[in-house]
Design an enzyme around this catalytic site. Structure first.
Site, short mmCIF file in Angstrom:
data_model
loop_
_atom_site.label_atom_id
_atom_site.label_comp_id
_atom_site.label_asym_id
_atom_site.label_seq_id
_atom_site.Cartn_x
_atom_site.Cartn_y
_atom_site.Cartn_z
N LYS A 72 -8.51 -3.27 7.71
CA LYS A 72 -9.40 -4.27 7.12
C LYS A 72 -9.75 -5.36 8.14
O LYS A 72 -10.90 -5.63 8.39
CB LYS A 72 -8.77 -4.91 5.87
CG LYS A 72 -8.25 -3.91 4.84
CD LYS A 72 -9.36 -3.15 4.14
CE LYS A 72 -8.88 -1.88 3.45
NZ LYS A 72 -7.90 -2.04 2.40
N TRP A 107 -5.02 -2.33 -6.43
CA TRP A 107 -3.92 -2.16 -5.47
C TRP A 107 -2.62 -2.71 -6.01
O TRP A 107 -1.55 -2.15 -5.75
CB TRP A 107 -4.27 -2.79 -4.13
CG TRP A 107 -5.44 -2.13 -3.47
CD1 TRP A 107 -6.65 -2.68 -3.19
CD2 TRP A 107 -5.54 -0.75 -3.06
NE1 TRP A 107 -7.49 -1.75 -2.62
CE2 TRP A 107 -6.84 -0.56 -2.53
CE3 TRP A 107 -4.67 0.33 -3.08
CZ2 TRP A 107 -7.28 0.67 -2.03
CZ3 TRP A 107 -5.10 1.56 -2.59
CH2 TRP A 107 -6.38 1.71 -2.07
N ASP A 115 1.15 -7.99 -0.48
CA ASP A 115 0.19 -7.13 0.20
C ASP A 115 -0.96 -8.04 0.63
O ASP A 115 -1.67 -8.58 -0.20
CB ASP A 115 -0.30 -6.06 -0.79
CG ASP A 115 -1.40 -5.16 -0.23
OD1 ASP A 115 -1.82 -5.36 0.93
OD2 ASP A 115 -1.83 -4.24 -0.96
#
Ligand SMILES: *Cc1c(COP(=O)(O)O)cnc(C)c1O
Length: 359
Positions: A193, A100, A169
């Site tokens: 999540k 990511w 993030d």
């Protein structure tokens, strides 16, 4: 029957949240319709969105210098919005700790930032969080990924004395522990999540920082639009915001806040890592110990040819979502806030039994 859900994302949600949403599905808040059928301009809906922001700020202990935004496009759109707003033509430092963060770095280059890699753990297969950085002399911001969902690593604490404000993030460890956001100006987290349904991305931003951003952007890509319109410039993902609000209240009222959540998450992860470490090499953790994630526990079987059997027998035992990310294979147990100790106990019991049978 509900299974033990170890999905990496979308992932398990708290049972009381789902039950409450089910009970309110046909008549939300006395409106005679579901929340999805209400106008986002209805006063009840606006109040719900405002309360959701307030409870989130309360959980995180954030003051008036922060604003909560409800965005869309996932964490992936944030990879672009951040450099579009703050990085065009500027040097921006990125720490590369896995898939990511690599995507965020690449997107910054596409969006016209002079992205610089200040550190990377790529050479060691992203098994750790770097502790040494080669910062630029005057970057616009320093970007990191607090928890690496795919590789199972997590920053134990954040960079001190960075040469610029931090941006992170936090998709996969958002609200899993208290965080000190003093050195941050922006945090983003996809809801799927640890918070609620996909389609909502939570952004925490300091409006004073947003003001310093690029001025000529399309409205939906400009953070100021969300700030000025309280995330209602267009139709926001109302149902996802509502579920997020229920999750925030569950965290506050039933779990007892983020410090309590962290204690629970530590106990869950400790139990699973101990089972891996005490297995005499039958199970092998993939992350270096100092960088192990409390949220995503990644491991392999020494006998990799048994992994398929492990996953299918686990599934038969009601333990689902244990396959690793498709880019790395192996196993991953995601232990988000909604996954309780009973679920982890069921998993470790299964792992011990499986090892005794096959080991
Ligand atoms: C899941 C995840 C993403 C991707 O989120 P999307 O909402 O699918 O764009 C980005 N970063 C991290 C850390 C993630 O865990």
């Amino acid at each position: 029957m509900r299974v033990y859900n170890f999905n990496g994302g979308p992932a398990a949600l708290p049972l009381p949240v789902l039950e409450r949403a089910a009970a309110e599905m046909l008549d939300w808040n006395g409106t005679g319709m579901s929340i999805m059928e209400n106008s986002h301009r209805a006063k009840e809906v606006v109040a719900m969105a405002e309360e959701t922001q307030a409870v989130l700020k309360e959980l995180l202990g954030l003051g008036d210098e922060w604003k909560v935004l409800f965005c869309q496009g996932g964490a992936s759109l944030q990879f672009a919005m951040i450099p579009l707003n703050f990085g065009q033509g500027q040097v921006c430092d990125y720490v590369d700790t896995g898939m990511w963060s690599t995507k965020a770095y690449q997107e910054a280059q596409i969006c016209g930032a002079k992205a610089h890699l200040a550190a990377s753990s790529k050479a060691e297969d992203y098994t750790f969080i770097p502790e040494r950085y080669d910062f630029s002399s005057n970057p616009r911001y320093v970007y990191l990924t607090s928890n690496n969902t795919v590789r199972g690593t997590q920053w134990p604490s954040f960079i001190q004395n960075a040469p610029a404000p931090l941006i992170s993030d936090m998709s996969s460890d958002f609200l899993s522990r208290p965080v000190n956001l003093e050195n941050f100006v922006l945090v983003h987290a996809g809801a799927q999540k640890n918070v609620g349904p996909a389609g909502l991305t939570i952004v925490l931003i300091k409006p004073t920082w947003a003001e310093t951003g690029q001025k000529d952007l399309p409205h939906m890509l400009d953070y100021r639009t969300y700030i000025e319109h309280d995330s209602m410039f267009n139709t926001p993902p109302v149902f996802a915001i509502y579920i997020a609000g229920l999750t925030f209240k569950w965290l506050r009222d039933e779990i007892g806040g983020l410090a309590k959540a962290e204690k629970l998450n530590q106990a869950k992860a400790a139990l699973l890592y101990k089972t891996i470490d005490d297995s005499g090499g039958f199970y092998q953790g993939t992350a270096q110990k100092a960088s192990r994630s409390l949220m995503n526990v990644t491991f392999r079987l020494a006998q990799t040819d048994l992994e398929k059997t492990f996953l299918s027998e686990a599934k038969d035992a009601g333990l689902v979502g244990l396959n690793g990310h498709r880019s790395v294979g192996g196993m991953r147990a995601s232990l988000y806030n909604a996954v309780n100790l009973t679920a982890v106990q069921a998993l470790t019991d299964f792992m011990v039994e499986f090892k005794n049978k096959k080991g």
